[in-house]
Enzyme design. Structure first.
Site, PDB file in Angstrom:
ATOM      1  N   LYS A 117       5.607 -12.035 -52.442  1.00  0.00           N
ATOM      2  CA  LYS A 117       5.864 -10.667 -52.367  1.00  0.00           C
ATOM      3  C   LYS A 117       6.033 -10.074 -53.531  1.00  0.00           C
ATOM      4  O   LYS A 117       5.566  -8.948 -54.270  1.00  0.00           O
ATOM      5  CB  LYS A 117       7.172 -10.398 -51.478  1.00  0.00           C
ATOM      6  CG  LYS A 117       7.208 -10.670 -50.239  1.00  0.00           C
ATOM      7  CD  LYS A 117       8.504 -10.482 -49.286  1.00  0.00           C
ATOM      8  CE  LYS A 117       8.588 -10.777 -47.975  1.00  0.00           C
ATOM      9  NZ  LYS A 117       9.859 -10.703 -47.519  1.00  0.00           N
ATOM     10  N   HIS A 158     -10.673 -32.295 -29.470  1.00  0.00           N
ATOM     11  CA  HIS A 158     -12.059 -31.996 -29.652  1.00  0.00           C
ATOM     12  C   HIS A 158     -12.330 -31.467 -31.124  1.00  0.00           C
ATOM     13  O   HIS A 158     -13.394 -31.088 -31.482  1.00  0.00           O
ATOM     14  CB  HIS A 158     -12.849 -31.152 -28.869  1.00  0.00           C
ATOM     15  CG  HIS A 158     -12.838 -31.782 -27.469  1.00  0.00           C
ATOM     16  ND1 HIS A 158     -13.855 -32.364 -26.800  1.00  0.00           N
ATOM     17  CD2 HIS A 158     -12.044 -31.916 -26.389  1.00  0.00           C
ATOM     18  CE1 HIS A 158     -13.551 -32.753 -25.570  1.00  0.00           C
ATOM     19  NE2 HIS A 158     -12.478 -32.317 -25.316  1.00  0.00           N
ATOM     20  N   GLU A 191      10.101 -22.513 -41.771  1.00  0.00           N
ATOM     21  CA  GLU A 191      10.775 -21.527 -42.766  1.00  0.00           C
ATOM     22  C   GLU A 191      12.316 -22.237 -42.868  1.00  0.00           C
ATOM     23  O   GLU A 191      13.009 -21.831 -44.003  1.00  0.00           O
ATOM     24  CB  GLU A 191      10.737 -20.177 -42.105  1.00  0.00           C
ATOM     25  CG  GLU A 191      10.691 -19.269 -43.267  1.00  0.00           C
ATOM     26  CD  GLU A 191      10.574 -17.982 -42.787  1.00  0.00           C
ATOM     27  OE1 GLU A 191       9.969 -16.880 -43.252  1.00  0.00           O
ATOM     28  OE2 GLU A 191      10.858 -17.405 -41.728  1.00  0.00           O
TER      29      GLU A 191
END
Ligand code: PA5
Length: 421
Positions: free
Chosen positions: A412, A298, A277
């Site tokens: 948003k 793995h 961010e």
């Protein structure tokens, strides 16, 4: 002190190259010291370790001691920087108190699972954390939990049980706290969400979980002293920032931070948010990815070893485990493990780390390592400050503002439109 090992960088970056970036590092360092860089109004986190008001700390201790005395459950509501730091602390230190984190997603199943899990006789406290006071995920969860609390304790029983951590003045949460008479903690104006772990945002849930926050802050302030007193060239946080930036310039645009200890998982998550961010804007930035080793050796281990060569790695290792389990000797060597019988599991873990670092170096993945002497509140404080200062310097090297996040608004806006707000 936590330390940084960079031997496996040298096959990819010459010492001359590392030295050549020093003037840029010095420039970033002076921008931070003189509060003259981009976003400088958000540098309050720099001195939370050494400069937090003693009254704030004692009020955190007082309120949390009530929760602890009652053996209460804390429902901690927040998202992003408003929860990851304390969650990281509680997991890293295997803290004893019951803290459940909500408000970090929009799933009804998630929140009802938590509420259904709580035994009816348990005392419940709520810490709702939001700097803006308007973020939708925690706001919805708080509505649901507020309703639940009102049914359980009645409207008059809530002022001692609901604690709001928010802006001093602004936002719906501040207004609600004032109206309902909830207890509040203030997030300082000059501290942004993802840099707020050492404010009441992180410290109060940590204290409720039984963590010694004075020791965390001691680790922070010792790291702060180190950063601002040591030679810029020797400074491990600056070295980390310099190396990641040079690798980025050489086409390595993904960093994988991995831990060789499961309790580091949420520290990795906190780091991911802090770095992604802060750095990912203006078409620039290193993609911040995380892995839990040896588990992920793995799975994405294959890609790291042989996939596209645009990755570098930082390993986090714990030098001294808290517990030691020896691999037992059996009467018969039926599983073929006698060659390590009598050794600690963590000895094998250390060999896995060394083997991985070597294999990835040989496979073309530059890597460095952060060593943590042991799992403790004190070293946790050092880790927080190390990464916070490193990301500020890293972003200044990219010539971007580490302290804003304009891109988060895009989803948003669409969501609000779809919700017909
Ligand atoms: O770093 C940030 O600013 C964000 O990650 C915020 O912490 C997150 O979006 C939550 O915001 P708020 O505390 O305003 O609810």
């Amino acid at each position: 002190m936590i330390s940084l090992k960079t031997d496996n960088i040298l096959p990819f970056l010459s010492q001359d190259k590392i030295n050549a970036i020093l003037p840029e590092i010095k420039d970033a360092d002076s921008k931070i010291r003189q509060k003259a860089g981009l976003g400088n109004e958000f540098l309050g986190w720099l001195h939370l370790g050494s400069g937090t008001d003693k009254n704030v700390i004692s009020s955190i201790k007082d309120v949390s001691s009530v929760v602890r005395k009652k053996k209460g459950i804390l429902l901690c509501i927040g998202i992003g920087g408003s929860y990851l730091g304390s969650r990281a602390a509680i997991d890293f230190l295997s803290a004893s108190g019951s803290v459940y984190f909500c408000g970090n997603n929009l799933s009804s199943d998630y929140i009802s699972d938590i509420l259904n899990k709580i035994e009816p006789e348990k005392e419940i406290y709520v810490n709702v954390i939001s700097k803006s006071g308007t973020t939708i995920e925690p706001a919805i969860s708080f509505r649901v939990i507020y309703d639940f609390m009102k049914k359980k304790y009645g409207a008059n029983g809530l002022s001692e049980r609901i604690i709001c951590t928010t802006d001093r003045q602004k936002g719906a949460l501040r207004q609600m706290a004032q109206k309902e008479g909830f207890k509040t903690f203030v997030i300082p104006d000059d501290v942004g969400g993802r840099f707020s772990v050492l404010s009441p945002v992180g410290l109060f849930p940590m204290a409720c979980a039984g963590i010694d926050i004075a020791r965390v802050l001691k680790g922070v302030s010792d790291m702060e002293d180190y950063i601002f007193s040591c030679d810029v060239q020797e400074n491990i946080a600056y070295k980390y920032a310099a190396i990641r930036n040079l690798l980025y310039r050489n086409g390595k645009d993904i960093e994988i931070l991995s831990g060789f200890h499961p309790s580091l998982h949420f520290i990795l998550e906190w780091w991911k948010q802090l770095f992604a961010e802060s750095e990912g804007k203006d078409g620039k930035g290193i993609f911040a990815a995380t892995a839990d080793f040896t588990t992920d050796l793995h799975s994405i281990g294959q890609l790291i070893q042989q996939g596209k060569r645009n990755i570098f790695e930082t390993f986090m290792v714990v030098d001294k485990p808290s517990e030691r389990i020896k691999i037992p000797k059996l009467d018969e060597n039926i599983d073929g493990l006698d060659y390590i019988a009598g050794k600690d599991m963590d000895y094998v873990n250390e060999m896995a780390y060394k083997g991985t670092a070597q294999a990835h170096t040989e496979g073309g993945v530059p890597n460095m390592s952060i060593s943590i002497p042991e799992i403790s509140d004190y070293y946790l404080g050092q880790i927080y400050y190390f990464f916070e200062i490193a990301v500020a310097v890293s972003a200044y090297l990219l010539k971007i503002n580490p302290f804003d996040q304009p891109g988060v608004e895009a989803y948003k806006k669409n969501m609000y439109k779809l919700l017909k707000r």
